[in-house]
Scaffold this motif. Structure first.
Motif, PDB file in Angstrom:
ATOM      1  N   HIS A 185      26.159   4.092  -9.094  1.00 27.95           N
ATOM      2  CA  HIS A 185      26.048   3.448  -7.793  1.00 27.95           C
ATOM      3  C   HIS A 185      24.790   3.909  -7.065  1.00 27.95           C
ATOM      4  CE1 HIS A 185      30.620   2.478  -7.431  1.00 27.95           C
ATOM      5  NE2 HIS A 185      29.948   1.537  -8.061  1.00 27.95           N
ATOM      6  N   VAL A 186      24.475   5.195  -7.163  1.00 29.36           N
ATOM      7  CA  VAL A 186      23.277   5.727  -6.511  1.00 29.36           C
ATOM      8  C   VAL A 186      22.028   5.037  -7.052  1.00 29.36           C
ATOM      9  CG1 VAL A 186      21.832   7.770  -6.196  1.00 29.36           C
ATOM     10  CG2 VAL A 186      24.314   7.968  -5.978  1.00 29.36           C
ATOM     11  N   ILE A 187      21.912   4.977  -8.374  1.00 32.91           N
ATOM     12  CA  ILE A 187      20.722   4.417  -9.026  1.00 32.91           C
ATOM     13  C   ILE A 187      20.575   2.931  -8.718  1.00 32.91           C
ATOM     14  CG2 ILE A 187      19.663   3.913 -11.255  1.00 32.91           C
ATOM     15  CD1 ILE A 187      20.981   6.498 -12.304  1.00 32.91           C
ATOM     16  N   ILE A 188      21.632   2.151  -8.926  1.00 29.59           N
ATOM     17  CA  ILE A 188      21.572   0.703  -8.741  1.00 29.59           C
ATOM     18  C   ILE A 188      21.330   0.348  -7.268  1.00 29.59           C
ATOM     19  CG2 ILE A 188      22.839  -1.459  -8.922  1.00 29.59           C
ATOM     20  CD1 ILE A 188      22.030  -0.405 -11.613  1.00 29.59           C
ATOM     21  N   THR A 189      22.064   1.017  -6.365  1.00 27.69           N
ATOM     22  CA  THR A 189      21.935   0.705  -4.942  1.00 27.69           C
ATOM     23  C   THR A 189      20.538   1.031  -4.431  1.00 27.69           C
ATOM     24  OG1 THR A 189      24.285   1.222  -4.635  1.00 27.69           O
ATOM     25  CG2 THR A 189      22.939   1.049  -2.655  1.00 27.69           C
ATOM     26  N   LYS A 190      19.991   2.159  -4.871  1.00 20.40           N
ATOM     27  CA  LYS A 190      18.651   2.533  -4.419  1.00 20.40           C
ATOM     28  C   LYS A 190      17.598   1.565  -4.955  1.00 20.40           C
ATOM     29  CE  LYS A 190      15.710   6.575  -3.711  1.00 20.40           C
ATOM     30  NZ  LYS A 190      15.440   7.990  -4.074  1.00 20.40           N
ATOM     31  N   LEU A 191      17.768   1.112  -6.189  1.00 21.87           N
ATOM     32  CA  LEU A 191      16.837   0.140  -6.772  1.00 21.87           C
ATOM     33  C   LEU A 191      16.858  -1.167  -5.974  1.00 21.87           C
ATOM     34  CD1 LEU A 191      14.975  -1.006  -8.997  1.00 21.87           C
ATOM     35  CD2 LEU A 191      17.055  -1.543 -10.309  1.00 21.87           C
ATOM     36  N   ILE A 192      18.055  -1.672  -5.698  1.00 26.18           N
ATOM     37  CA  ILE A 192      18.178  -2.934  -4.969  1.00 26.18           C
ATOM     38  C   ILE A 192      17.651  -2.788  -3.541  1.00 26.18           C
ATOM     39  CG2 ILE A 192      19.836  -4.599  -4.051  1.00 26.18           C
ATOM     40  CD1 ILE A 192      21.538  -4.114  -6.528  1.00 26.18           C
ATOM     41  N   ALA A 193      17.909  -1.630  -2.917  1.00 34.12           N
ATOM     42  CA  ALA A 193      17.419  -1.400  -1.555  1.00 34.12           C
ATOM     43  C   ALA A 193      15.891  -1.395  -1.517  1.00 34.12           C
ATOM     44  CB  ALA A 193      17.963  -0.073  -1.025  1.00 34.12           C
ATOM     45  N   ASN A 194      15.248  -0.787  -2.529  1.00 33.32           N
ATOM     46  CA  ASN A 194      13.790  -0.822  -2.602  1.00 33.32           C
ATOM     47  C   ASN A 194      13.288  -2.262  -2.725  1.00 33.32           C
ATOM     48  OD1 ASN A 194      12.082   1.884  -2.937  1.00 33.32           O
ATOM     49  ND2 ASN A 194      14.138   2.273  -3.749  1.00 33.32           N
ATOM     50  N   HIS A 195      13.965  -3.044  -3.559  1.00 35.35           N
ATOM     51  CA  HIS A 195      13.588  -4.448  -3.737  1.00 35.35           C
ATOM     52  C   HIS A 195      13.724  -5.215  -2.424  1.00 35.35           C
ATOM     53  CE1 HIS A 195      13.421  -8.498  -5.362  1.00 35.35           C
ATOM     54  NE2 HIS A 195      14.604  -8.746  -4.833  1.00 35.35           N
ATOM     55  N   GLU A 196      14.837  -5.016  -1.719  1.00 35.33           N
ATOM     56  CA  GLU A 196      15.073  -5.742  -0.474  1.00 35.33           C
ATOM     57  C   GLU A 196      14.073  -5.330   0.600  1.00 35.33           C
ATOM     58  OE1 GLU A 196      17.247  -8.213   0.186  1.00 35.33           O
ATOM     59  OE2 GLU A 196      17.723  -8.197  -1.948  1.00 35.33           O
ATOM     60  N   ALA A 197      13.710  -4.041   0.646  1.00 39.74           N
ATOM     61  CA  ALA A 197      12.740  -3.570   1.638  1.00 39.74           C
ATOM     62  C   ALA A 197      11.381  -4.226   1.412  1.00 39.74           C
ATOM     63  CB  ALA A 197      12.619  -2.050   1.578  1.00 39.74           C
ATOM     64  N   ILE A 198      10.964  -4.321   0.166  1.00 43.13           N
ATOM     65  CA  ILE A 198       9.676  -4.940  -0.166  1.00 43.13           C
ATOM     66  C   ILE A 198       9.708  -6.434   0.154  1.00 43.13           C
ATOM     67  CG2 ILE A 198       8.126  -5.545  -2.070  1.00 43.13           C
ATOM     68  CD1 ILE A 198       8.897  -2.845  -3.356  1.00 43.13           C
ATOM     69  N   GLU A 199      10.789  -7.106  -0.243  1.00 45.32           N
ATOM     70  CA  GLU A 199      10.896  -8.543   0.007  1.00 45.32           C
ATOM     71  C   GLU A 199      10.940  -8.848   1.504  1.00 45.32           C
ATOM     72  OE1 GLU A 199      10.775 -11.093  -2.316  1.00 45.32           O
ATOM     73  OE2 GLU A 199      10.096  -9.381  -3.494  1.00 45.32           O
ATOM     74  N   SER A 200      11.639  -8.006   2.259  1.00 48.25           N
ATOM     75  CA  SER A 200      11.716  -8.204   3.707  1.00 48.25           C
ATOM     76  C   SER A 200      10.343  -8.047   4.352  1.00 48.25           C
ATOM     77  CB  SER A 200      12.700  -7.207   4.321  1.00 48.25           C
ATOM     78  OG  SER A 200      12.744  -7.328   5.731  1.00 48.25           O
ATOM     79  N   SER A 201       9.572  -7.069   3.890  1.00 46.29           N
ATOM     80  CA  SER A 201       8.221  -6.861   4.426  1.00 46.29           C
ATOM     81  C   SER A 201       7.341  -8.056   4.113  1.00 46.29           C
ATOM     82  CB  SER A 201       7.607  -5.590   3.838  1.00 46.29           C
ATOM     83  OG  SER A 201       8.356  -4.455   4.197  1.00 46.29           O
ATOM     84  N   ARG A 202       7.492  -8.606   2.919  1.00 50.77           N
ATOM     85  CA  ARG A 202       6.693  -9.781   2.555  1.00 50.77           C
ATOM     86  C   ARG A 202       7.059 -10.989   3.411  1.00 50.77           C
ATOM     87  NH1 ARG A 202       6.917  -8.945  -3.923  1.00 50.77           N
ATOM     88  NH2 ARG A 202       4.989  -7.769  -4.149  1.00 50.77           N
ATOM     89  N   GLU A 203       8.347 -11.178   3.633  1.00 52.59           N
ATOM     90  CA  GLU A 203       8.786 -12.320   4.435  1.00 52.59           C
ATOM     91  C   GLU A 203       8.262 -12.230   5.864  1.00 52.59           C
ATOM     92  OE1 GLU A 203      13.003 -12.444   4.132  1.00 52.59           O
ATOM     93  OE2 GLU A 203      13.006 -12.962   1.991  1.00 52.59           O
ATOM     94  N   HIS A 204       8.146 -10.991   6.378  1.00 51.76           N
ATOM     95  CA  HIS A 204       7.615 -10.789   7.732  1.00 51.76           C
ATOM     96  C   HIS A 204       6.095 -10.649   7.731  1.00 51.76           C
ATOM     97  CE1 HIS A 204      11.889  -9.731   8.395  1.00 51.76           C
ATOM     98  NE2 HIS A 204      11.664 -10.117   9.633  1.00 51.76           N
ATOM     99  N   ARG A 205       5.475 -10.867   6.559  1.00 57.03           N
ATOM    100  CA  ARG A 205       4.024 -10.792   6.398  1.00 57.03           C
ATOM    101  C   ARG A 205       3.465  -9.432   6.824  1.00 57.03           C
ATOM    102  NH1 ARG A 205       1.678 -15.648   5.245  1.00 57.03           N
ATOM    103  NH2 ARG A 205       3.031 -17.478   5.419  1.00 57.03           N
ATOM    104  N   ASP A 206       4.258  -8.394   6.612  1.00 56.11           N
ATOM    105  CA  ASP A 206       3.800  -7.020   6.879  1.00 56.11           C
ATOM    106  C   ASP A 206       3.241  -6.469   5.572  1.00 56.11           C
ATOM    107  OD1 ASP A 206       3.381  -4.411   7.597  1.00 56.11           O
ATOM    108  OD2 ASP A 206       5.305  -4.162   8.615  1.00 56.11           O
ATOM    109  N   HIS A 207       1.976  -6.804   5.273  1.00 56.13           N
ATOM    110  CA  HIS A 207       1.384  -6.469   3.981  1.00 56.13           C
ATOM    111  C   HIS A 207       1.217  -4.960   3.807  1.00 56.13           C
ATOM    112  CE1 HIS A 207       0.905 -10.700   3.662  1.00 56.13           C
ATOM    113  NE2 HIS A 207      -0.037 -10.779   4.590  1.00 56.13           N
ATOM    114  N   THR A 208       0.922  -4.256   4.901  1.00 53.86           N
ATOM    115  CA  THR A 208       0.765  -2.801   4.817  1.00 53.86           C
ATOM    116  C   THR A 208       2.067  -2.140   4.382  1.00 53.86           C
ATOM    117  OG1 THR A 208      -0.874  -2.865   6.594  1.00 53.86           O
ATOM    118  CG2 THR A 208       0.111  -0.732   6.086  1.00 53.86           C
TER     119      THR A 208
END
Length: 531
Positions: free
Chosen positions: A324-347
């Protein structure tokens, strides 16, 4: 004050030895639950004295005995604010005294009723008719009690993740125990509805999962830590606001709290909440933009390499929880990156991508999958270092009939595949001669001068012209000259500073600094998913 227990009056404690204890406790709880369904139920002294004996007859009493005894002695009928808060404080002291010889996991789990009643009290705060002086005093006492609860949990968390030999189950289903605390709330469905009421700071996804699957004592403790943490976080926001300065202070406080608590169960619970569309804090704070708090939490959770989540530490966790630790952390990293892209926060996109690629998580994922699947796994590895590349790789393995993700991840898996297919269609329909450079102004601050706007438009035109010039040169094999045959000056790409979002590292300066020192780095293709 109810913090001190009297000596048991019964001389027949031999009936509470061995198996007789569990049988007698179970029968007493069932009898109490039957009485609770009676609309004329009153807390009889017979029930109170019986469960007092259960709580005192063992040095390490079951959670049920302490929880039920505390519920029977707690006076929830007081309406005067200071008296009501005093009763909640007495409840906390009673639970602490009863669990003095219990293991840390059970001691934390027992605090759940305190957080439930504290949350309910904070919700009623605006309805109290108090003068400004009394209100300031009451708020000070609330802050003191919230700090005490989280401080106690912090002490109990010492070595939390290493005490798996102390794990024990619940004698009575959690839903039945919760119903004893909700007898005055007229909750009809003693499963999902009662869980949602009793754990007001847990997300719907977690509540629904616990309702269906149940939970172990250590899972319950993780929920309690997360709720105590969010209660403190929300109280700080209520008192201090949520300006830019407060956000930076919160980042430091959150990192310090996670480092001090050192619980992977708490960490995963918090991450799972961030994966849902809405954070379960709307009852306490009215944030205009929950995205801002989500960013603060993502920064603290994902940009720090916590030692209690090192490969060695994760390897010592129970297999199911480690997964659960490994999978959840992987998905959270993915969601954080995708959310930043959607908000056009390239930095921020670059920072999250860099943090993931440079962390120990990618190698831990590969090692874990190879250990789990052994010879069934081919020698292939993820094509790229982004979370998306790892998720795509793992789903490809699943397509071969080897299960990796749990059933509760079906919603994420479906959404991920749908988005992948949609982006593939867009990629195939894109024109080959489309501009490869563009300038994005949506994220700029308002109020720029007319001169700045003209400069920006000129830069955008220059980038577009350069892109088309490069394409024409490639396709036609011709070089363009400026008027008069003079050579154009070469454009120099300078290093981009990401100081304000620097990578967080546990044990040293970890959070965004307010100075203007150069923290640039050479990054190629920042918008590329695979880099």
């Amino acid at each position: 004050m109810a913090s001190t227990l009297n000596a048991p009056k019964s001389d027949n404690l031999r009936h509470f030895i061995g198996k007789n204890y569990e049988i007698s406790l179970d029968q007493s709880i069932k009898s109490l639950l039957t009485s609770l369904r009676n609309s004329n139920f009153q807390k009889s002294t017979n029930f109170v004295s019986k469960f007092q004996e259960f709580a005192q007859s063992r040095p390490d009493p079951p959670l049920e005995s302490v929880w039920v005894y505390a519920a029977l002695t707690f006076n929830a009928q007081k309406t005067e604010p200071f008296s009501r808060l005093s009763e909640i404080s007495d409840l906390f002291q009673l639970i602490v005294s009863c669990s003095a010889s219990c293991n840390s996991i059970k001691s934390i789990a027992l605090v759940a009723p305190v957080i439930y009643n504290l949350h309910k009290f904070v919700l009623d705060l605006n309805g109290f008719d108090l003068g400004s002086k009394k209100e300031r005093k009451l708020r000070g006492e609330i802050k003191s009690l919230v700090d005490s609860v989280l401080g106690y949990i912090n002490v109990c968390c010492n070595g939390f993740d290493q005490r798996f030999d102390e794990l024990e189950g619940l004698i009575t289903p959690l839903g039945d125990l919760i119903s004893i605390w909700l007898v005055s709330n007229e909750v009809q469905d003693m499963n999902a509805e009662s869980m949602r009421v009793f754990f007001p700071l847990l997300s719907n996804d977690i509540v629904n999962r616990v309702t269906v699957e149940g939970c172990e004592m250590i899972d319950l403790a993780g929920f309690v830590i997360a709720e105590a943490f969010l209660l403190k976080l929300c109280w700080k926001i209520r008192e201090e606001g949520f300006g830019e300065k407060v956000q930076n202070e919160l980042r430091y406080w959150i990192v310090g709290s996670i480092t001090g608590l050192r619980s992977s169960y708490f960490y995963v619970t918090l991450l799972r909440m961030l994966l849902e569309p809405v954070l379960p804090i709307s009852s306490l704070v009215n944030l205009e933009h929950q995205d801002d708090l989500r960013k603060v939490l993502f920064d603290a959770l994902l940009l720090v390499e916590y030692s209690f989540l090192s490969p060695e530490s994760v390897g010592k966790l129970p297999a199911k929880h480690g997964k659960h630790v490994i999978i959840t952390k992987l998905i959270a990293n993915h969601e954080a990156i995708e959310s930043s892209r959607e908000h056009r926060d390239h930095t921020k996109t670059i920072v999250y991508s860099d943090a993931f690629a440079n962390s120990s998580l990618p190698s831990l994922i590969v090692k874990w999958i190879r250990n789990e699947l052994g010879s069934e796994l081919s020698t292939s590895e993820p094509v790229g270092t982004s979370p998306r590349a790892f998720i795509r790789w793992m789903l490809n393995i699943e397509n071969k009939g080897i299960k990796i993700f749990d059933d509760d991840m079906s919603k994420f898996r479906s959404a991920f595949n749908s988005k992948e297919a949609s982006e593939q269609e867009m990629e195939e329909g894109r024109k080959p001669d489309s501009d490869i450079f563009y300038m994005d102004y949506e994220g700029q601050e308002e109020g720029g001068s007319e001169e700045d706007e003209k400069t920006s438009e000129g830069m955008s035109a220059a980038f577009t012209a350069a892109a088309r010039s490069m394409q024409s040169s490639e396709q036609g094999g011709r070089k363009r000259k400026t008027k008069g045959g003079k050579k154009r000056k070469q454009m120099k790409f300078v290093k981009y500073s990401i100081t304000d979002h620097s990578l967080l590292t546990e044990g040293r300066s970890v959070l965004p600094r307010n100075d203007h020192s150069d923290g640039g780095s050479n990054l190629e293709n920042p918008s590329s998913d695979e880099d």
